[in-house]
Design a protein around this motif. Sequence first.
Motif, PDB file in Angstrom:
ATOM      1  N   ALA A 243      96.619 111.325 102.314  1.00 41.58           N
ATOM      2  CA  ALA A 243      96.043 111.444 100.972  1.00 41.58           C
ATOM      3  C   ALA A 243      95.295 112.753 100.774  1.00 41.58           C
ATOM      4  CB  ALA A 243      95.114 110.265 100.703  1.00 41.58           C
ATOM      5  N   ARG A 244      95.097 113.489 101.837  1.00 44.50           N
ATOM      6  CA  ARG A 244      94.362 114.750 101.734  1.00 44.50           C
ATOM      7  C   ARG A 244      95.128 115.716 100.823  1.00 44.50           C
ATOM      8  NH1 ARG A 244      94.199 116.116 107.021  1.00 44.50           N
ATOM      9  NH2 ARG A 244      92.565 114.566 107.321  1.00 44.50           N
ATOM     10  N   ASP A 245      94.460 116.305  99.893  1.00 49.80           N
ATOM     11  CA  ASP A 245      95.042 117.263  98.935  1.00 49.80           C
ATOM     12  C   ASP A 245      96.046 116.610  97.984  1.00 49.80           C
ATOM     13  OD1 ASP A 245      93.589 119.256 100.221  1.00 49.80           O
ATOM     14  OD2 ASP A 245      95.255 119.814 101.539  1.00 49.80           O
ATOM     15  N   PHE A 246      96.110 115.283  97.948  1.00 46.91           N
ATOM     16  CA  PHE A 246      97.150 114.627  97.167  1.00 46.91           C
ATOM     17  C   PHE A 246      96.953 114.827  95.670  1.00 46.91           C
ATOM     18  CE2 PHE A 246      99.359 110.869  95.345  1.00 46.91           C
ATOM     19  CZ  PHE A 246     100.636 111.165  95.824  1.00 46.91           C
ATOM     20  N   THR A 247      95.714 114.951  95.234  1.00 49.27           N
ATOM     21  CA  THR A 247      95.471 115.135  93.804  1.00 49.27           C
ATOM     22  C   THR A 247      96.141 116.406  93.299  1.00 49.27           C
ATOM     23  OG1 THR A 247      93.370 113.966  93.995  1.00 49.27           O
ATOM     24  CG2 THR A 247      93.694 115.278  92.019  1.00 49.27           C
ATOM     25  N   TRP A 248      96.220 117.421  94.135  1.00 55.34           N
ATOM     26  CA  TRP A 248      96.906 118.647  93.730  1.00 55.34           C
ATOM     27  C   TRP A 248      98.403 118.387  93.556  1.00 55.34           C
ATOM     28  CZ3 TRP A 248      92.290 119.254  96.262  1.00 55.34           C
ATOM     29  CH2 TRP A 248      91.422 120.209  95.744  1.00 55.34           C
ATOM     30  N   ARG A 249      98.975 117.574  94.428  1.00 58.64           N
ATOM     31  CA  ARG A 249     100.395 117.229  94.284  1.00 58.64           C
ATOM     32  C   ARG A 249     100.634 116.466  92.977  1.00 58.64           C
ATOM     33  NH1 ARG A 249     103.277 118.215  98.827  1.00 58.64           N
ATOM     34  NH2 ARG A 249     102.155 118.257 100.817  1.00 58.64           N
ATOM     35  N   VAL A 250      99.740 115.526  92.699  1.00 59.17           N
ATOM     36  CA  VAL A 250      99.871 114.727  91.475  1.00 59.17           C
ATOM     37  C   VAL A 250      99.775 115.635  90.249  1.00 59.17           C
ATOM     38  CG1 VAL A 250      98.859 112.853  90.128  1.00 59.17           C
ATOM     39  CG2 VAL A 250      99.003 112.646  92.606  1.00 59.17           C
ATOM     40  N   LYS A 251      98.831 116.551  90.280  1.00 61.27           N
ATOM     41  CA  LYS A 251      98.665 117.491  89.169  1.00 61.27           C
ATOM     42  C   LYS A 251      99.903 118.362  88.998  1.00 61.27           C
ATOM     43  CE  LYS A 251      96.653 119.915  85.929  1.00 61.27           C
ATOM     44  NZ  LYS A 251      96.390 119.359  84.591  1.00 61.27           N
ATOM     45  N   GLN A 252     100.429 118.853  90.110  1.00 65.06           N
ATOM     46  CA  GLN A 252     101.557 119.783  90.075  1.00 65.06           C
ATOM     47  C   GLN A 252     102.805 119.143  89.480  1.00 65.06           C
ATOM     48  OE1 GLN A 252     103.339 121.189  93.875  1.00 65.06           O
ATOM     49  NE2 GLN A 252     102.593 123.202  93.239  1.00 65.06           N
ATOM     50  N   THR A 253     102.925 117.839  89.636  1.00 66.34           N
ATOM     51  CA  THR A 253     104.093 117.135  89.105  1.00 66.34           C
ATOM     52  C   THR A 253     103.850 116.541  87.719  1.00 66.34           C
ATOM     53  OG1 THR A 253     103.409 115.167  90.348  1.00 66.34           O
ATOM     54  CG2 THR A 253     105.082 116.582  91.353  1.00 66.34           C
ATOM     55  N   GLY A 254     102.742 116.904  87.099  1.00 61.72           N
ATOM     56  CA  GLY A 254     102.468 116.455  85.747  1.00 61.72           C
ATOM     57  C   GLY A 254     102.037 115.007  85.648  1.00 61.72           C
ATOM     58  N   GLN A 255     101.568 114.435  86.757  1.00 67.78           N
ATOM     59  CA  GLN A 255     101.187 113.028  86.774  1.00 67.78           C
ATOM     60  C   GLN A 255      99.674 112.806  86.761  1.00 67.78           C
ATOM     61  OE1 GLN A 255     103.190 110.158  86.684  1.00 67.78           O
ATOM     62  NE2 GLN A 255     104.752 111.629  86.084  1.00 67.78           N
ATOM     63  N   LEU A 256      98.891 113.865  86.810  1.00 63.52           N
ATOM     64  CA  LEU A 256      97.442 113.717  86.684  1.00 63.52           C
ATOM     65  C   LEU A 256      97.118 113.703  85.191  1.00 63.52           C
ATOM     66  CD1 LEU A 256      94.843 113.454  88.387  1.00 63.52           C
ATOM     67  CD2 LEU A 256      94.511 115.916  88.037  1.00 63.52           C
ATOM     68  N   VAL A 257      97.367 112.557  84.572  1.00 65.51           N
ATOM     69  CA  VAL A 257      97.248 112.485  83.115  1.00 65.51           C
ATOM     70  C   VAL A 257      95.776 112.493  82.709  1.00 65.51           C
ATOM     71  CG1 VAL A 257      99.440 111.314  82.862  1.00 65.51           C
ATOM     72  CG2 VAL A 257      97.376 109.966  83.090  1.00 65.51           C
ATOM     73  N   SER A 258      95.501 113.109  81.588  1.00 72.55           N
ATOM     74  CA  SER A 258      94.106 113.256  81.152  1.00 72.55           C
ATOM     75  C   SER A 258      93.496 111.898  80.800  1.00 72.55           C
ATOM     76  CB  SER A 258      94.015 114.206  79.961  1.00 72.55           C
ATOM     77  OG  SER A 258      94.834 113.752  78.898  1.00 72.55           O
ATOM     78  N   LYS A 259      94.268 111.054  80.132  1.00 74.35           N
ATOM     79  CA  LYS A 259      93.774 109.728  79.750  1.00 74.35           C
ATOM     80  C   LYS A 259      94.227 108.690  80.783  1.00 74.35           C
ATOM     81  CE  LYS A 259      93.465 110.819  74.838  1.00 74.35           C
ATOM     82  NZ  LYS A 259      93.821 110.423  73.461  1.00 74.35           N
ATOM     83  N   MET A 260      93.791 108.898  82.009  1.00 79.15           N
ATOM     84  CA  MET A 260      94.231 108.073  83.125  1.00 79.15           C
ATOM     85  C   MET A 260      93.892 106.600  82.931  1.00 79.15           C
ATOM     86  SD  MET A 260      95.841 108.189  86.034  1.00 79.15           S
ATOM     87  CE  MET A 260      95.786 109.894  86.603  1.00 79.15           C
ATOM     88  N   ARG A 261      92.888 106.311  82.128  1.00 82.65           N
ATOM     89  CA  ARG A 261      92.500 104.905  81.948  1.00 82.65           C
ATOM     90  C   ARG A 261      93.641 104.065  81.378  1.00 82.65           C
ATOM     91  NH1 ARG A 261      90.240 107.931  77.900  1.00 82.65           N
ATOM     92  NH2 ARG A 261      90.278 107.186  75.727  1.00 82.65           N
ATOM     93  N   TYR A 262      94.594 104.712  80.687  1.00 83.55           N
ATOM     94  CA  TYR A 262      95.709 103.953  80.125  1.00 83.55           C
ATOM     95  C   TYR A 262      96.742 103.590  81.186  1.00 83.55           C
ATOM     96  CZ  TYR A 262      93.713 105.087  75.619  1.00 83.55           C
ATOM     97  OH  TYR A 262      92.856 105.204  74.549  1.00 83.55           O
ATOM     98  N   LEU A 263      96.725 104.261  82.324  1.00 84.41           N
ATOM     99  CA  LEU A 263      97.553 103.855  83.467  1.00 84.41           C
ATOM    100  C   LEU A 263      96.822 102.861  84.363  1.00 84.41           C
ATOM    101  CD1 LEU A 263      99.267 107.177  84.666  1.00 84.41           C
ATOM    102  CD2 LEU A 263     100.140 105.449  83.090  1.00 84.41           C
ATOM    103  N   SER A 264      95.517 102.987  84.458  1.00 86.02           N
ATOM    104  CA  SER A 264      94.762 102.151  85.398  1.00 86.02           C
ATOM    105  C   SER A 264      94.310 100.827  84.801  1.00 86.02           C
ATOM    106  CB  SER A 264      93.546 102.915  85.923  1.00 86.02           C
ATOM    107  OG  SER A 264      92.677 103.308  84.863  1.00 86.02           O
ATOM    108  N   ALA A 265      93.942 100.819  83.514  1.00 89.54           N
ATOM    109  CA  ALA A 265      93.390  99.602  82.910  1.00 89.54           C
ATOM    110  C   ALA A 265      94.319  98.394  83.009  1.00 89.54           C
ATOM    111  CB  ALA A 265      93.021  99.862  81.449  1.00 89.54           C
ATOM    112  N   PRO A 266      95.637  98.543  82.790  1.00 86.18           N
ATOM    113  CA  PRO A 266      96.496  97.357  82.885  1.00 86.18           C
ATOM    114  C   PRO A 266      96.427  96.666  84.239  1.00 86.18           C
ATOM    115  CG  PRO A 266      97.664  99.137  81.785  1.00 86.18           C
ATOM    116  CD  PRO A 266      96.397  99.728  82.322  1.00 86.18           C
ATOM    117  N   TRP A 267      96.154  97.423  85.298  1.00 87.35           N
ATOM    118  CA  TRP A 267      96.050  96.807  86.623  1.00 87.35           C
ATOM    119  C   TRP A 267      94.898  95.814  86.697  1.00 87.35           C
ATOM    120  CZ3 TRP A 267      99.561  97.040  90.447  1.00 87.35           C
ATOM    121  CH2 TRP A 267     100.546  98.031  90.358  1.00 87.35           C
ATOM    122  N   LEU A 268      93.829  96.088  85.981  1.00 83.13           N
ATOM    123  CA  LEU A 268      92.698  95.150  85.987  1.00 83.13           C
ATOM    124  C   LEU A 268      93.107  93.805  85.389  1.00 83.13           C
ATOM    125  CD1 LEU A 268      89.859  97.594  84.883  1.00 83.13           C
ATOM    126  CD2 LEU A 268      90.349  96.778  87.205  1.00 83.13           C
TER     127      LEU A 268
END
Length: 366
Positions: A243-268
Motif C-alpha cells: 500500500a506504500r505510495d498507492f495513493t499516487w497510483r490511484v491518482k495517476q489512473t484517475g481514480q482519486l475522485v474529488s467527491k470520494m464520499r460518493y464511492l465510500s458512503a454506499p459501503w456503510l
Amino acid sequence: MPKDIGWKRQFASDTVAAVCPQALRSLQSANEIGFVPSYGEDDEFTVRARKQICQLFGKDESGCSVSFVSSGTVANALAMASACQSFDGVLCHPISHLEHDEANAPEYLTGGAKLLHVDGRDGKIDPNRFFDFLSRGHGYHSARLRMISITQATEVGTIYTLADLRELRRIKNEMESRLKELFNDEEYRLYYHMDGARLANAVAALQCDPSEIVAEVDVLSFGGSKNGAPPTEAIVFFNPALARDFTWRVKQTGQLVSKMRYLSAPWLGMLKDDVWLDNARHANSQARRLGLELQNLGFQLALDVESNMIFVRFGQAEADALQLLGWDFYPFQLHDGTAYRFVCNWSTTDQAVDDLLADVKTIVRK
C-alpha cells in the motif's frame, strides 16, 4: 420493478440490477450532509467505511489499508501494479476476469507484466500446477514470478472451499521458498491477490467468517457493484508494504475522485446489519432454485450451482427461441463445450424466476 423496464434483461448479469435501498439511502445521506473534505479525507463517510471494511476482515487499520475505485477492472489492475514490475509474471486461471475481460489493463498498468495461465477444473486454479513454472524459461531471460491471483467466487460461479484455500496457501508458500532459492534472494515475495468481485457470494455459500477466506491474502479486490452497490469497489491491502505510495497510483489512473464520499458512503449502507451478506444469500438462493427447476425440466447443468450463477446446456435452437422471447443471457465457453449463463442478483424475485421458467416450458413443449 415494473415488468416493462428491462424485466427480461435481469438474468444477463448481476451488474444490470439497480442499487439496493440501503446503499442508496447511504449515498443520499452523503449528498445531504453539506460540505466535507475532498479526496477521501472526510471522516463522515470515507474514513468510517475504510475502518469498517478492515474490521469486517478482522483487522485494524495498522494492518489493513482500503482505497475505493469505480470498477473491478481498475481494482484488479491497480492491485497488480502495486506488486508487479514490467518484467514480472502473474499466475491466474485462463478464464479469469484478468485474462478475459480487462482489455490488458493489468499489463498496461504494470508496464508489461505477463499473465501466465494455471489451469484447473471448473474455473479454479489447480495449485499443483504452480510447480510447472519452476522450470519455465531461463532465469532473468523470462518473466519473474511475482503474484498468484485467484477469483472467489470464480467466473463460472464455483467456489474455493476453505480446504481448497488452505492447500493453495500451502503450495504457494512452498513455491515462494523454492523461488527464493532459485533467485538467491531471501527478500523475494510471491504475492497473493484475490479477485473478490463476488466475494460476498462466496462468504454466503461457505457460511464462514470473511477473515477465513482472505487468510494470507496480500491484496483483495472487494466487489460492491455486483452485490447491490453503485459503481464502487474496494481495494483492500492486508500487506501494508504494497500500500506504500498507492495513493499516487490511484491518482495517476484517475481514480482519486474529488467527491470520494460518493464511492465510500454506499459501503456503510451495505455493511450495516450485514446487508452485503443478505444480498448475496438471496442471489445464491434464487440461483439454486432456478438451477433445480431447469434440471426438473430435463436440462443438464454444466456446473454445480455454488453461488449466484447457473450454466445450462441448451441446444442452439432452444437458446435462440428463448432469446426471441426477449430473455437476455450469454453463451459461455467451458472446457467441455458451450453452456448458457444466467445470473441472479440481490433483487431477483420469485416472480422473475417463475416467468423465466414459464417461457422455458413453452420451448420444451415445442
